[in-house]
Design a protein around this motif. Sequence first.
Motif, short mmCIF file in Angstrom:
data_model
loop_
_atom_site.label_atom_id
_atom_site.label_comp_id
_atom_site.label_asym_id
_atom_site.label_seq_id
_atom_site.Cartn_x
_atom_site.Cartn_y
_atom_site.Cartn_z
N GLU A 42 0.83 -1.20 0.00
CA GLU A 42 0.00 0.00 0.00
C GLU A 42 0.87 1.25 0.00
O GLU A 42 0.59 2.22 -0.72
CB GLU A 42 -0.94 0.01 1.21
N HIS A 43 1.92 1.24 0.79
CA HIS A 43 2.82 2.39 0.84
C HIS A 43 3.54 2.59 -0.49
O HIS A 43 3.56 3.70 -1.04
CB HIS A 43 3.84 2.21 1.97
N VAL A 44 4.10 1.53 -1.03
CA VAL A 44 4.87 1.63 -2.26
C VAL A 44 3.99 2.03 -3.44
O VAL A 44 4.33 2.96 -4.19
CB VAL A 44 5.60 0.30 -2.56
N ILE A 45 2.88 1.36 -3.61
CA ILE A 45 2.01 1.61 -4.77
C ILE A 45 1.51 3.05 -4.77
O ILE A 45 1.35 3.66 -5.82
CB ILE A 45 0.83 0.61 -4.81
N LYS A 86 -7.50 -5.92 -3.56
CA LYS A 86 -8.25 -5.52 -4.76
C LYS A 86 -7.96 -4.06 -5.11
O LYS A 86 -7.78 -3.71 -6.28
CB LYS A 86 -9.75 -5.74 -4.52
N ARG A 87 -7.91 -3.19 -4.09
CA ARG A 87 -7.58 -1.77 -4.33
C ARG A 87 -6.15 -1.63 -4.86
O ARG A 87 -5.88 -0.81 -5.74
CB ARG A 87 -7.76 -0.95 -3.06
N SER A 114 -3.06 -1.34 -11.87
CA SER A 114 -3.61 -1.39 -13.22
C SER A 114 -3.69 0.02 -13.82
O SER A 114 -3.39 0.22 -15.00
CB SER A 114 -4.99 -2.04 -13.23
N ALA A 115 -4.08 0.99 -13.01
CA ALA A 115 -4.15 2.38 -13.48
C ALA A 115 -2.76 2.88 -13.87
O ALA A 115 -2.60 3.55 -14.90
CB ALA A 115 -4.76 3.27 -12.41
N LEU A 116 -1.75 2.55 -13.07
CA LEU A 116 -0.38 2.92 -13.42
C LEU A 116 0.06 2.26 -14.73
O LEU A 116 0.69 2.89 -15.57
CB LEU A 116 0.60 2.50 -12.32
N GLN A 139 1.16 3.91 -18.49
CA GLN A 139 2.46 3.59 -19.09
C GLN A 139 2.33 3.25 -20.57
O GLN A 139 3.28 3.40 -21.33
CB GLN A 139 3.10 2.43 -18.32
N LYS A 140 1.17 2.78 -20.99
CA LYS A 140 0.99 2.37 -22.39
C LYS A 140 1.09 3.58 -23.32
O LYS A 140 0.59 4.65 -22.98
CB LYS A 140 -0.37 1.68 -22.56
#
Length: 67
Positions: free
Chosen positions: A14-17, A52-53, A59-61, A65-66
Amino acid sequence: MNHQQLERDIEHLEHVISHISAEDRIPLSYWRNRIASVSGAALVPAQASRVKRLTAALSALEERQKP
């Protein structure tokens, strides 16, 4: 994986993401694998929700990136 270690792993993720970007030195695939290893454990509902969060945030990150 014991409950305390699992909780520490989720807290760390959670901290890293919340602080990484797609341009960081560590590839997002590494963090995807870390989340996958936590998701494979026996989770209580609150932990499953947190994972899940984390998955959604990563996934948003990955989408940003795409090209």
